[in-house]
Every structure is written in C-alpha cells, then in structure tokens.
Design an enzyme around this catalytic site. Structure first.
Site, PDB file in Angstrom:
ATOM      1  N   LYS A  17     -27.781  53.484  11.201  1.00 48.34           N
ATOM      2  CA  LYS A  17     -27.506  53.399   9.765  1.00 48.34           C
ATOM      3  C   LYS A  17     -26.883  52.056   9.407  1.00 48.34           C
ATOM      4  CE  LYS A  17     -26.800  58.398   9.578  1.00 48.34           C
ATOM      5  NZ  LYS A  17     -25.793  59.478   9.626  1.00 48.34           N
ATOM      6  N   GLN A  61     -19.171  60.709  10.000  1.00 44.67           N
ATOM      7  CA  GLN A  61     -20.212  61.218  10.899  1.00 44.67           C
ATOM      8  C   GLN A  61     -19.796  62.551  11.523  1.00 44.67           C
ATOM      9  OE1 GLN A  61     -23.331  59.905  11.477  1.00 44.67           O
ATOM     10  NE2 GLN A  61     -23.705  61.736  12.688  1.00 44.67           N
ATOM     11  N   ASP A  84     -23.001  61.202   1.604  1.00 40.03           N
ATOM     12  CA  ASP A  84     -23.638  62.238   2.418  1.00 40.03           C
ATOM     13  C   ASP A  84     -23.898  63.504   1.608  1.00 40.03           C
ATOM     14  OD1 ASP A  84     -24.721  62.098   4.901  1.00 40.03           O
ATOM     15  OD2 ASP A  84     -22.930  62.689   6.005  1.00 40.03           O
TER      16      ASP A  84
END
Length: 261
Positions: A17, A61, A84
């Site tokens: 990413k 994450q 997210d």
C-alpha cells in the site's frame, strides 16, 4: 498507516500500500510498533494522527496484537480520516445508503463484479462470512445494487446448497479450499477474498484463497485468483478513499456529490 506486531502478511500488505501511495504522489508515513505494544500506545498514535492537519487518511492494519481491542481502536479514528471505512459512523452511513468512506475490500469486490455484470438488479448474491471487514459491508453494498443477498456464516446450514443458487458468490472467511467447484452455479461470478498463508511442499510459504480455483474456473463465468485478484483492487480503493477524504475535509466535511476536480 499503523503497523503493530510482527505478522509477515500484514507487513507485506502495508509495504504494498505504501509503494502504491508513493507512486501516486501521496505523502505516506508508516508507524511500526512492536508486538508487545499496549492498546493505550496505539490509541495515542491514532490521537496524534487525528490532530495532524497534514494527514487526510489513517489506516490501522489488522489484525492487531493480542490484548488490543480492535473495535476500540477503530472507534478512536476520526471518521473523516477513516479510509478503511471501519468506523461505526461510516458503517452506519453504508447501511443507510448514505455517502461515506466504504471499506476498501468490499468496494473493490463490487467494482470487479460490476465490470462483468453492470446491472445487479434481481441477481442472487451469496456472501460467505459475516465479518465487519468484508461480509457485512459486502452484503450492504450488494443490497444497494438491488441484488437479493444471502449471507452465510459458521452456523448456517446447507451452505453448499445455498451457494449453488448464487449468480454472484463472494467468499471471505479465510479457510483454504472451502468452496469447491460443485458449489458454483454455471456462469456465476466468483470473488475469492480469502487469503491464507500456507507452507509450500518444496519449502517457503504461499498464499491461497477460499476457492479451489482449478475446479471453480471450469464452472464459473468469471473468477478472481489468489493472489493477484482482489488485493490490487483493495489497494486502489484505499487510495480513492484517501483522495475522497482529503477533498471532503477541504469542503468542511461534506460528503455530498463528487470531489471537486
């Protein structure tokens, strides 16, 4: 991006990413924290990023180390920076069909599905798995597209029978080979979100999906491989969400209409 712990797969995802963001000209900052990090330390990092005006998007994450409450961490992120799409406010917007930041993996899956079937009206879509990250938002997105949606989970009876009637089949449970070729309706669109790290017979590790690809590809009308299927689209949607969040902040938090060009 906040990376806590030493999970090899998480490190690979974050690095990928970050590379894509750099290629697109985004400012990227990765904060790496040890496996024994406390929840309070992660919350402090989130609070710092919330307060920084130069940061438009925050990604924590998952999975987080043992002892850290992921829901509490997600709830601490500024909803306007939640690229997210996992904050409860953004989840609520999605469930109501309102504009907001949509979880990247389900959004990527929907984009892939619609590239094959532009109009999902009346299609029967089956989502295997009911997680907050994939299953629930995926079902909500498909409902918004006027599909008839069935969600299966660990307590569902006759999952195989249910899947056989699916025009669209999305699996995101992380169980290698759970979906066999005889589960799939001929010409169905199959989206494999599962990614499980497994040892190779000749040494090393590889990543496999939920679907037995060699069987499914003989039946499905379209299917995503693992790796290389949903993953790149997820990263692209993360960049899109960050772009969207930046423009929304410039417009004082408005989600109305497309971002100004």
């Amino acid at each position: 991006m906040i990376l806590a712990g030493d999970d090899p797969a998480s490190r690979i995802y974050v690095n990928g990413k970050a590379r894509l963001a750099h290629e697109l000209g985004f400012l990227v900052e990765v904060r790496t924290l040890p496996a024994d990090v406390t929840e309070e330390r992660i919350l402090a990092e989130v609070a710092d990023l919330n307060a920084r005006d130069g940061i438009d998007g925050i990604l924590v994450q998952l999975p987080l180390p043992d002892g850290v409450n992921a829901l509490r961490v997600m709830a601490a992120i500024d909803p306007g920076k939640d690229v997210d799409g996992l904050h409860a406010l953004n989840a609520g917007r999605l469930s109501q069909g309102a504009d907001g930041l949509i979880p990247c993996t389900p959004l990527g899956c929907l984009r892939i599905i619609k590239s094959v079937v532009p109009d999902l009206t009346g299609s029967h879509a089956v989502v295997i798995g009911s997680s907050n990250i994939v299953g629930k938002p995926m079902a909500a997105l498909l409902l918004e597209e006027r599909a008839t949606v069935t969600t299966t989970h660990i307590h569902t009876r006759d999952t195989q029978f249910i899947c056989r009637g699916a025009d669209i089949l999305v699996s995101g449970v992380g169980k290698p080979g759970i979906v066999r070729g005889d589960w799939i309706k001929p010409r169905a669109v199959v989206i494999d979100v599962g990614t499980t790290r497994v040892a190779k017979p000749d040494g090393g590790y590889g990543v496999v999906g939920d679907v037995v690809y060699s069987e499914a590809v003989e039946v499905a009308g379209a299917i995503t491989p693992v790796p290389g299927g949903v993953g790149p689209k997820t990263s692209a949607c993360l960049m899109e969400n960050t772009f969207k969040a930046a423009h929304a902040r410039l417009r004082v938090g408005s989600w109305i209409g497309p971002p100004p060009m």
